[in-house]
Each structure stands twice: as C-alpha cells, then as structure tokens.
Enzyme design. Structure first.
Site, PDB file in Angstrom:
ATOM      1  N   CYS A  52      59.434  37.678  15.980  1.00 34.92           N
ATOM      2  CA  CYS A  52      59.112  36.430  16.666  1.00 34.92           C
ATOM      3  C   CYS A  52      57.607  36.188  16.663  1.00 34.92           C
ATOM      4  CB  CYS A  52      59.575  36.472  18.119  1.00 34.92           C
ATOM      5  SG  CYS A  52      61.166  37.219  18.380  1.00 34.92           S
ATOM      6  N   ASP A  53      56.819  37.224  16.900  1.00 37.08           N
ATOM      7  CA  ASP A  53      55.409  37.011  17.229  1.00 37.08           C
ATOM      8  C   ASP A  53      54.411  37.599  16.230  1.00 37.08           C
ATOM      9  OD1 ASP A  53      56.296  35.769  19.550  1.00 37.08           O
ATOM     10  OD2 ASP A  53      56.437  37.674  20.608  1.00 37.08           O
ATOM     11  N   CYS A  94      58.927  41.758  20.212  1.00 36.73           N
ATOM     12  CA  CYS A  94      59.609  41.210  19.039  1.00 36.73           C
ATOM     13  C   CYS A  94      58.628  40.880  17.924  1.00 36.73           C
ATOM     14  CB  CYS A  94      60.396  39.970  19.455  1.00 36.73           C
ATOM     15  SG  CYS A  94      61.199  39.175  18.065  1.00 36.73           S
TER      16      CYS A  94
END
Ligand code: NAP
Length: 313
Positions: A134-135, A131
């Site tokens: 997200c990261d 992701c």
C-alpha cells in the site's frame, strides 16, 4: 433464515462461499468493509498452487470473489459487529441488519500487530505502516526500516528495495525466524542491511517519520537512527473480539476447534487464520474453508433430514 452465513472474505471465507454456493446453499458472505483479507495487503504470491509465475495478492482475491459470486454467493462489504450463538437460530448482527442463520462459518482471519511505542500511532500513514504494497511507493529513494525477523519482514524488505535507496531490517534477536529461502534472499540483497538485537523505543518525527529511538538489548546502548519510514511486520492477532464469550478461544484469542472445523457451538464452524496458529498460508486457509463448508452442509442435512432409529436400522 439464512442457511449459511460466512463471516470473512479471505481465502478461507471465500473458499467456504464457493463450496457452499455450489452446494446450492446460497451463502451470505459478510465480507467486511475491507474485503479480501490479508492478501489484499500483499504483493506477489509465489506459493499458491496453480500460478507458476506468481500472482499479485489482490488479483488472487478478486478471482476468489468472482468465483464465489458466479455460483450464487451474496457478498456484502459490511462487518459483522455482534453475534449471539446462545440459541437457535444463530444470530449475526451488522450495524444496520440482524440475520438469523442455521449455520455460521467464522473466517475472520487475523490482523497485523503494532509495536505500541510512542510516536507510532501519531505517525501512522505518515511513514509508519504495516503494508508495503500500500505505502512502499511513497518512499522512493528514501531510507526505509522494516521491523521483524519472520517471512513477512523478509518479504516486505525485499519488496521495498524496489523503492528505497536502502532498507534496514531491525530484529530483536540475532537469528531470523524466516524460512531459509526468504532469509537468504534478503541477506544477499545489496540494498538490505540488518540491525540485530535491536528494538524500537520511539518513532520520531513531526508530520512524517524522521528517525527511530533504538535500544540494543545486548550491549544496552540507546541511540537515534535516521529513517524516513518504518514498516512493521511482526505477526498478527486473530480477529475474534466479537466471539469472546460465545466461542471457546485459546489464550492468544484463536478459536479452538478439536477437528479444525467444528467449534463448541452446534452449527458454528471455523476456517482459516482465525483458528490456524501453525500454518497461516493462503492455501491452508482455502483448504480449511472447503472443509468448513462441507461440514456445514452435512450438518444442515443432518438437521433437516434426521436419520431416525427406525430408518437407520
Ligand atoms: P512470524 O513468523 O510470527 O514472525 C514475526 C516476527 O516478528 C518474529 O521474528 C518476531 O520475533 C518478531 N516480533 C514479534 N513481536 C515483536 C515485537 N513486539 N517487537 C519486535 N519484533 C517482534 O510472523 P510473519 O512473519 O508474519 O509470518 C507468519 C506466517 O506466515 C509464517 O508461518 C510465515 O512463514 C508465513 N509467511 C509466508 C510467506 C511466504 O512464504 N512468502 C510470507 C509471509 C508470511 P522473534 O523471532 O524473536 O519471535
């Protein structure tokens, strides 16, 4: 007794919930611990009609949810853990509850695939991710690798250029599967490089990713490649484990439906990526969610108000 239980809360599940709620069926949505489906893990959505300048995936799903709730859908952030579709009423269980239902709409979507190589699991969350949204921000000015050759890989690579000093896309063939527009965009980007005919054999690092062991499948060479992060974008598997033995599944685990909504069990309908091998778009999932809810509604009407032979003649 629930009239409609929707399992899943991506575009398919929440569209089914909007339609079922507006038909006054008061659907119960088992949204999962992580509600919203794959769009919660994505960045800009540019191809959902109605948003000419794009919308962030999570914002779109928050809007879907709000719309369903506005019409009376009850949304629980819990996972369905077991189903029994062998008799009527249909049974859906969570860890804490058991629900009886007249109809169930299965919209559990699909989950990101992992490579399954040594080091991958140990370094998840420490540089290994599926992701970018997200990261990605953790890897400012770092060298980031993206695995895959489809639209997701291109999208992730383009997004990650916002953070990384360099992004290397590693693909197992020498031709991209991605659509031309996405492939062109990625290939034209000054920060993105491609490694063709290459597979990852191991993720290296202790505590965080420091490199990859790579194998060129054409010339046979094996070498270590320095990298600070690896984002995997190699497709998805349908989330159908709890339906095994209850619903007909194809070889890859997708739910089989001859008409795109009905399943082999009366009263159980399917919608979205858990069925749709071909298109897998938010807008097609939403369309399938609409169809499933309308078919569930018709099914309920037919069960509750059966047309007798005398009345029909
Ligand atoms: P995909 O199209 O199935 O592509 C998966 C890629 O990963 C392929 O290039 C595949 O290689 C590679 N791959 C699969 N397993 C692998 C493994 N074990 N090791 C290494 N590489 C592996 O999946 P996707 O990119 O997630 O896209 C899914 C669908 O969503 C597509 O229809 C796509 O168009 C759509 N999508 C659209 C957008 C957009 O429009 N903005 C964004 C994302 C996704 P091969 O090519 O060799 O098979």
């Amino acid at each position: 007794m629930e009239k409609v239980i929707v399992i899943g809360s991506g575009p398919a599940g929440l569209t089914a919930a909007v339609y079922a709620a507006r038909a006054n069926l008061k659907p119960l949505v088992l949204a999962g611990g992580m509600y919203g489906g794959q769009l919660m893990l994505t960045t800009e959505v540019e191809n959902y009609p109605g948003f000419p300048t794009g919308i962030m995936g999570p914002d779109l799903m928050i809007a879907f949810r709000g719309q369903a709730e506005r019409f009376g859908a009850r949304i629980e952030n819990v996972d369905a853990t077991q189903v029994d579709f062998s008799k009527s009423p249909l049974i859906v269980r969570t860890v804490e509850e058991e629900y009886d239902a007249k109809t169930v709409i299965v919209a559990t979507g699909a989950s990101a695939r992992w490579l399954g190589v040594p080091g991958e699991e140990q370094l998840r969350g420490r540089g290994v991710s599926t992701c970018a949204t997200c990261d990605g921000a953790f890897f400012k000015d770092k060298h980031i690798v993206v695995i895959g050759g489809g639209d997701s890989a291109m999208e992730e690579a383009l997004f990650l250029t916002r953070f990384g000093r360099k992004v290397t896309v590693i693909h197992r063939r020498d031709t991209l599967r991605a659509s031309k527009i996405m492939a062109d965009r990625a290939q034209a980007h000054e920060k993105i490089e491609f490694l063709w005919n290459t597979v990852v054999e191991e993720v290296l690092g202790s505590g965080h990713v420091s490199g990859l062991k790579l194998h060129n499948v054409v010339d046979g060479s094996r070498y270590t490649f320095d990298a600070d992060a690896m984002f995997i974008a190699i497709g998805h598997d349908p989330n159908t484990e709890i339906f095994r033995g209850q619903l007909d599944l194809d070889q890859a685990g997708y739910i089989i439906s001859p008409d795109g909504t009905a399943t082999n069990v009366d009263g159980v309908f399917v919608a979205g990526d858990v069925y749709d091998i071909r298109y897998k778009q938010a807008v097609t999932a939403a369309g399938l969610g609409c169809r499933a809810a309308m078919d569930a509604e018709r099914y309920l009407e037919a069960v509750e108000f059966p047309v007798t032979a005398a009345a029909a003649s």
